[in-house]
Design a protein around this motif. Structure first.
Motif, PDB file in Angstrom:
ATOM      1  N   UNK A 119      56.099 -28.193  26.478  1.00  0.00           N
ATOM      2  CA  UNK A 119      54.960 -27.633  27.226  1.00  0.00           C
ATOM      3  C   UNK A 119      54.973 -26.110  27.105  1.00  0.00           C
ATOM      4  N   UNK A 120      56.118 -25.510  27.313  1.00  0.00           N
ATOM      5  CA  UNK A 120      56.231 -24.045  27.235  1.00  0.00           C
ATOM      6  C   UNK A 120      55.815 -23.554  25.845  1.00  0.00           C
ATOM      7  N   UNK A 121      56.288 -24.235  24.810  1.00  0.00           N
ATOM      8  CA  UNK A 121      55.956 -23.861  23.434  1.00  0.00           C
ATOM      9  C   UNK A 121      54.453 -23.990  23.169  1.00  0.00           C
ATOM     10  N   UNK A 122      53.863 -25.128  23.566  1.00  0.00           N
ATOM     11  CA  UNK A 122      52.434 -25.361  23.306  1.00  0.00           C
ATOM     12  C   UNK A 122      51.542 -24.399  24.097  1.00  0.00           C
ATOM     13  N   UNK A 123      51.892 -24.155  25.350  1.00  0.00           N
ATOM     14  CA  UNK A 123      51.075 -23.266  26.197  1.00  0.00           C
ATOM     15  C   UNK A 123      51.160 -21.829  25.687  1.00  0.00           C
ATOM     16  N   UNK A 124      52.347 -21.382  25.331  1.00  0.00           N
ATOM     17  CA  UNK A 124      52.506 -20.022  24.810  1.00  0.00           C
ATOM     18  C   UNK A 124      51.745 -19.851  23.499  1.00  0.00           C
TER      19      UNK A 124
END
Length: 190
Positions: free
Chosen positions: A159-164
């Motif tokens: 999630x962190x990777x995709x949102x960033x």
């Protein structure tokens, strides 16, 4: 009211001339051509109908639609929900801005695409401006994770990777801070 000055009737008279003489012809001050020319008479009748319709619209405006108040309030509510504007720091004159709400929609979609995770709430807050003029934003993303997810830590990292990545590639923002909060679990089929 001006009429197109470049339109010439088949008889050689310009439509502007017919328009300008409507009142004179109506008060029996017509010249010989105006009395006998079928083209001028047809144009005059059309122009008189146009003038009558315009006068009617001016003197008898329609009452406001019954849902006007509701439509205005919906627009006001939408403006309030839109939130603050985020400056993207682009070199164009006047810059380019996007609403915090629009940023939240993009980030929510990115989080939902991680699998085994659903975005619940996304809060975007502008906390300053960088040297290039772009807004610095902090994001708080509240999530629900699938019950029985054995890889919770990996799901959150995804999630962190995709949102960033979505913030940078789809919006043009670099996140100052991204808080992920798991507040609920869901079962398959919910």
């Amino acid at each position: 009211m001006a009429v197109n000055q470049d339109y010439e009737l088949p008889c050689g008279r310009e439509l502007e001339t017919v328009w300008g003489r409507l009142d004179e012809v109506g008060t029996d001050h017509a010249d010989e051509h105006e009395l006998t020319c079928v083209h001028c008479r047809t144009a005059r009748e059309s122009l008189l109908a146009l003038r009558a319709a315009t006068d009617e619209l001016i003197t008898e405006p329609d009452p406001p639609p019954p849902d006007l108040f509701g439509r205005i309030m919906s627009a006001v509510r939408a403006e309030v929900r839109r939130g603050q504007m985020v400056d993207l720091g682009t070199p164009e004159p006047g810059g380019v801005e996007i609403s915090e709400q629009a940023v939240a929609v993009v980030l929510r979609y990115a989080a939902d695409s991680a699998g085994d995770v659903r975005a619940r709430r996304v809060r975007v807050r502008t906390v300053g401006v960088d040297n290039g003029g772009a807004s610095r934003v902090e994001v708080e993303l509240t999530l629900s994770i699938r019950l029985g997810n054995d890889d919770g830590g990996e799901s959150l990292a995804r999630v962190r990777e995709l949102v960033t990545a979505a913030a940078a590639a789809r919006v043009g923002l670099s996140l100052e801070k991204l808080d992920l909060l798991v507040e609920d679990v869901y079962e398959d089929g919910e």
